[in-house]
Enzyme design. Structure first.
Site, short mmCIF file in Angstrom:
data_model
loop_
_atom_site.label_atom_id
_atom_site.label_comp_id
_atom_site.label_asym_id
_atom_site.label_seq_id
_atom_site.Cartn_x
_atom_site.Cartn_y
_atom_site.Cartn_z
N ARG A 33 19.15 -138.62 17.82
CA ARG A 33 19.93 -137.53 17.19
C ARG A 33 19.58 -137.43 15.70
NH1 ARG A 33 24.98 -138.30 21.10
NH2 ARG A 33 23.75 -137.74 22.92
N GLU A 177 34.20 -144.06 33.22
CA GLU A 177 33.48 -142.81 32.98
C GLU A 177 32.40 -142.56 34.03
OE1 GLU A 177 31.53 -142.51 29.15
OE2 GLU A 177 30.96 -140.44 29.48
N LYS A 219 37.53 -140.97 32.25
CA LYS A 219 36.73 -140.08 31.41
C LYS A 219 35.73 -139.34 32.29
CE LYS A 219 33.72 -140.01 27.34
NZ LYS A 219 33.54 -140.57 25.99
N SER A 261 32.05 -134.45 26.72
CA SER A 261 31.61 -133.07 26.49
C SER A 261 30.30 -132.76 27.21
CB SER A 261 31.51 -132.74 25.00
OG SER A 261 30.60 -133.56 24.32
N GLY A 262 29.42 -133.73 27.35
CA GLY A 262 28.30 -133.62 28.27
C GLY A 262 27.19 -132.64 27.93
N GLY A 263 27.19 -132.09 26.71
CA GLY A 263 26.16 -131.12 26.35
C GLY A 263 26.67 -129.70 26.24
N ARG A 294 29.18 -135.55 21.22
CA ARG A 294 28.41 -134.44 20.64
C ARG A 294 29.29 -133.26 20.22
NH1 ARG A 294 24.30 -134.40 25.56
NH2 ARG A 294 26.11 -135.46 26.45
P1 13P Z 1 29.42 -136.51 24.97
O1 13P Z 1 30.78 -135.97 24.63
O2 13P Z 1 28.39 -136.21 23.96
O3 13P Z 1 29.04 -136.16 26.39
O4 13P Z 1 29.55 -138.08 24.94
C1 13P Z 1 30.64 -138.68 25.51
C2 13P Z 1 30.33 -140.09 25.84
O5 13P Z 1 31.00 -140.98 25.43
C3 13P Z 1 29.17 -140.36 26.68
O6 13P Z 1 29.29 -141.62 27.22
#
Ligand code: 13P
Length: 341
Positions: A33, A177, A219, A261-263, A294
Site C-alpha cells: 500500500r 473472519e 467479521k 470492507s473487502g475492496g 481500506r
Molecule cells: P478491509 O476492510 O480492507 O477488507 O480489511 C479488513 C481486514 O481486517 C482484513 O482482514
C-alpha cells in the site's frame, strides 16, 4: 474460560455507535500500500504511519477497538508509548492479528487455507502481556468455476474454530473472519449462497469446539456481486441479501457482527452499512457495525504520502471516514456528510 471478561470485552469492542479500525496489515501488505503512494517501505515509516492513526484527534468518537499487527504491538508511538497503551489511554480496546496468512490448499488449485495454529497458545499469552484484549484470524474463500469446494470451507472453518477456542482460553475475544472475496464476475445471488454455506459450516465448527458465542465477534463480508459482475446491484438489494444471509446463519447469542470492507470504495461501504440500519430493517438480534481497513484508511494514506507536513490533513480524513461509518452504524449517514469533508 472467564465468561464475564470475554462478554464485557466483546461488548466494549462494539459499543453503541462505534466500530473497529483494522490497522493490522502485515508488513508485506503495508509495504504494497505504501508503494502505491510512493512511500518508503521501512519500519520507521510503518511506525510513523501507525503513529498518525493512533494519534488522530477524535478517533475514539467512532472507533471502539483497533486491530494491530505483530510489528505494531511491539512498537512505541513517536512519543515513546507502546501502541496498545496509547490506544487504551484513549478508551480504545487493542487487539492483534494472529493468523499467519493464507497458503495454497494442497490438492485444491485456486483455494487457500489460513495457517497459524502451531504455537498459537503461547503467542496468545504473549500478546495478552503486550496489552491485546482480542484477536483476529482471517480465512479467505474464493468464488469461481466450481469454487469454493467443501474441502476449502471445512478446513478454514475448522481452523477458525480452533483459533477461537484458544483465544477464549487465553482471555482474548476472537474475531472470526471468514471472507468470501469480491474478485470475479459472480452474481449477488451466488455470493449470498456461498456466504450462507460458509457461515453455516463456521458456526457448526464453533459449536463443535465449544466456543462461547457471547464472547466472540463475527467479521464477515457484505453480500455483494463480484467486482467484474455485469450487474452491480443497488444498495437496497445488497442490504436485503446481506441481512437475509446473516439472519439465517448467525445465532442471536453473538453480540456483534463487524463487516470487513473487502475492496469496496469508502463511500459505498458507508452507504451499504447505513442501509442495513434503515428503520424498516430493524430490529436486528446483534449489533451490526464495521471493522474496516481500506475503507477507513485509504483516503488518509493518499493524503499523507509519507510527509510530516501532511499528517494533520491525513488524520482529519481518517477521522472523517470513521465518523461516517459511526453514523452509518446508527442509520444516520448521508451523502451530504461527504461534501462537508
Ligand atoms: P478491509 O476492510 O480492507 O477488507 O480489511 C479488513 C481486514 O481486517 C482484513 O482482514
Amino acid at each position: 474460560m472467564n465468561i464475564n471478561e470475554l462478554t464485557l470485552t466483546a461488548q466494549a469492542m462494539t459499543t453503541a455507535g462505534k466500530g473497529l479500525l483494522a490497522m493490522d496489515e502485515s508488513n508485506p501488505t503495508c509495504n504494497k500500500r505504501f508503494a502505491a503512494h510512493g512511500i518508503a517501505q521501512t519500519e520507521a515509516m510503518r511506525r510513523a504511519y501507525r503513529d498518525l492513526i493512533v494519534g488522530a484527534p477524535g478517533l475514539n468518537r467512532s472507533i471502539a477497538a483497533a486491530i494491530l499487527s505483530d510489528e505494531t504491538i511491539r512498537q512505541q508511538t513517536l512519543a515513546g508509548l507502546p501502541f496498545a497503551q496509547a490506544l487504551a489511554d484513549e478508551g480504545i480496546v487493542a487487539g492483534i492479528k494472529v493468523d499467519a496468512g493464507a497458503q495454497d490448499l494442497a490438492g485444491h488449485p485456486g483455494e487457500k487455507v489460513t495457517e497459524g495454529l502451531d504455537g498459537l497458545r503461547q503467542r496468545l499469552a504473549d500478546y495478552r502481556q503486550l496489552g491485546a484484549r482480542f484477536a483476529k484470524w482471517r480465512a479467505v474463500i474464493a468464488i469461481g468455476a466450481g469454487l469454493p469446494g467443501v474441502a476449502c470451507i471445512d478446513a478454514n472453518a475448522h481452523a477458525l474454530a480452533r483459533y477461537a477456542a484458544l483465544c477464549q482460553e487465553a482471555g482474548l475475544v476472537p474475531i472470526v473472519e471468514p471472507e468470501v472475496l469480491m474478485d470475479g464476475d459472480h452474481t449477488l445471488g451466488m455470493c449470498e449462497r456461498v456466504t450462507e454455506q460458509v457461515l453455516h459450516v463456521v458456526f457448526g465448527q464453533l459449536q463443535a469446539q465449544g466456543v462461547l458465542l457471547e464472547g466472540m465477534v463475527l467479521k464477515p463480508n457484505m453480500v455483494l456481486p463480484g467486482l467484474a459482475a455485469a450487474q452491480q446491484d443497488g444498495i437496497d438489494a445488497i442490504a436485503d441479501a446481506t441481512l437475509r444471509c446473516l439472519l439465517r446463519t448467525v445465532p442471536a447469542a453473538v453480540p456483534a457482527i463487524a463487516f470487513l470492507s473487502g475492496g469496496q470504495s469508502p463511500e459505498m461501504a458507508s452507504a451499504r452499512l447505513n442501509a442495513m440500519h434503515a428503520p424498516r430493517r430493524l430490529p436486528l438480534p446483534w449489533a451490526l457495525t464495521f471493522s474496516f481497513a481500506r475503507a477507513i484508511q485509504e483516503p488518509a494514506l493518499a493524503l499523507w504520502r509519507g510527509e510530516a507536513g501532511n499528517v494533520a490533513a491525513a488524520q482529519r480524513a481518517l477521522v472523517h471516514r470513521a465518523d461516517c461509518n459511526g453514523a452509518a452504524r446508527r442509520g444516520q449517514y448521508s451523502a451530504a456528510m461527504e461534501s462537508g469533508a
